[in-house]
Design an enzyme around this catalytic site. Structure first.
Site, PDB file in Angstrom:
ATOM      1  N   GLU A  27       0.729  -0.930  -0.090  1.00 24.02           N
ATOM      2  CA  GLU A  27      -0.093  -0.190   0.167  1.00 24.02           C
ATOM      3  C   GLU A  27       1.038   0.844   0.018  1.00 24.02           C
ATOM      4  OE1 GLU A  27      -3.157   2.823   2.814  1.00 24.02           O
ATOM      5  OE2 GLU A  27      -3.084   0.507   2.709  1.00 24.02           O
TER       6      GLU A  27
ATOM      7  N   ARG B  11       0.733  10.351   0.845  1.00 22.93           N
ATOM      8  CA  ARG B  11       1.246  11.637   2.302  1.00 22.93           C
ATOM      9  C   ARG B  11       2.296  11.647   1.861  1.00 22.93           C
ATOM     10  NH1 ARG B  11       0.776   7.499   7.448  1.00 22.93           N
ATOM     11  NH2 ARG B  11      -1.236   6.166   6.806  1.00 22.93           N
TER      12      ARG B  11
ATOM     13  N   LYS C 215     -11.517  -1.842   5.943  1.00 20.46           N
ATOM     14  CA  LYS C 215     -10.185  -1.392   6.921  1.00 20.46           C
ATOM     15  C   LYS C 215     -10.328  -1.288   7.737  1.00 20.46           C
ATOM     16  CE  LYS C 215      -6.443   1.503   6.527  1.00 20.46           C
ATOM     17  NZ  LYS C 215      -5.379   2.175   5.627  1.00 20.46           N
TER      18      LYS C 215
END
Length: 214
Positions: free
Chosen positions: A47, A51, A135
């Site tokens: 993943e 960011r 999630k």
């Protein structure tokens, strides 16, 4: 793909992943050596989070050079980001939280999506939209293993990727829960080792982490 095909793809991908490395790639040039280190350690999916300014370029490099590594995109906060990560070569996306607009954007983009929930009501809302893989984030702060145990009986057909607060100390406890499909963790690629470009140390961490749970 249909919703069922997306869920089937996610089921296979995340079951095989076991531990999903959560990556923050600050420099585009680190993308390939980092991904190669993860592959060398036994990783088959990652993943890459949105960011950093280098995230999309890093995804493009990984998708092009290392297609054997199933690429996921994380930290999607805006609807337009689904098309951006899809264009960059990601195969699926994850968010730290979910809104109706985000969920609909994933559906509109025809993209496999792991939305996030922290409460039973959020889990049910996403389930109604067809998301049976979710999630749990932040896992530790929202009850962790006890929350998963509480959800497993009344909502038995939803499986989770707990992320946030998962570590080498508790990863096995998370993975033994029947409603956990995999876990997400940042410990596999510590920021300081990435900054040092110590790819061998990262590969060793990954190898040891997978050996402990597989």
């Amino acid at each position: 793909m249909t919703d069922k095909q997306h869920q089937s793809f996610l089921s296979t991908t995340l079951e095989q992943a076991v531990i999903l490395p959560v990556l923050v790639i600050e420099r585009e040039e680190d993308a390939i050596p980092l991904a190669e280190a993860l592959l060398a350690g036994g990783c088959n999916s990652v993943e890459v989070t949105l960011r950093s300014d280098a995230a999309l370029a890093a995804m493009e490099k990984i998708a092009t050079r290392l297609p054997e590594l199933t690429l996921g995109a994380g930290t999607l906060l805006e609807c337009e980001q689904f098309q951006q990560v899809k264009d960059a070569g990601a195969r699926y996306a994850l968010s730290p939280g979910t809104t109706k607009k985000l969920a609909q954007a994933a559906i509109d983009a025809d993209f496999a999506y792991v939305p996030a929930a922290t409460t039973p009501s959020e889990v049910l809302e996403l389930r109604e939209l067809g998301f049976k893989i979710q999630k749990l984030f932040p896992a530790g702060a929202s009850g962790g293993i006890e929350m998963l145990k509480s959800l497993s009986s009344p909502i038995s057909d939803v499986r989770f990727c707990p992320t946030g607060g998962v570590s080498t100390a508790n990863v096995q406890d998370y993975l033994t829960q029947p409603n956990v499909i995999c876990v997400g963790g940042s410990w596999l690629a510590p920021k300081e080792l990435v900054a040092e470009k110590n790819w061998a140390a990262i590969a060793k961490i990954v190898q040891e982490s997978y050996a402990a749970v597989r």
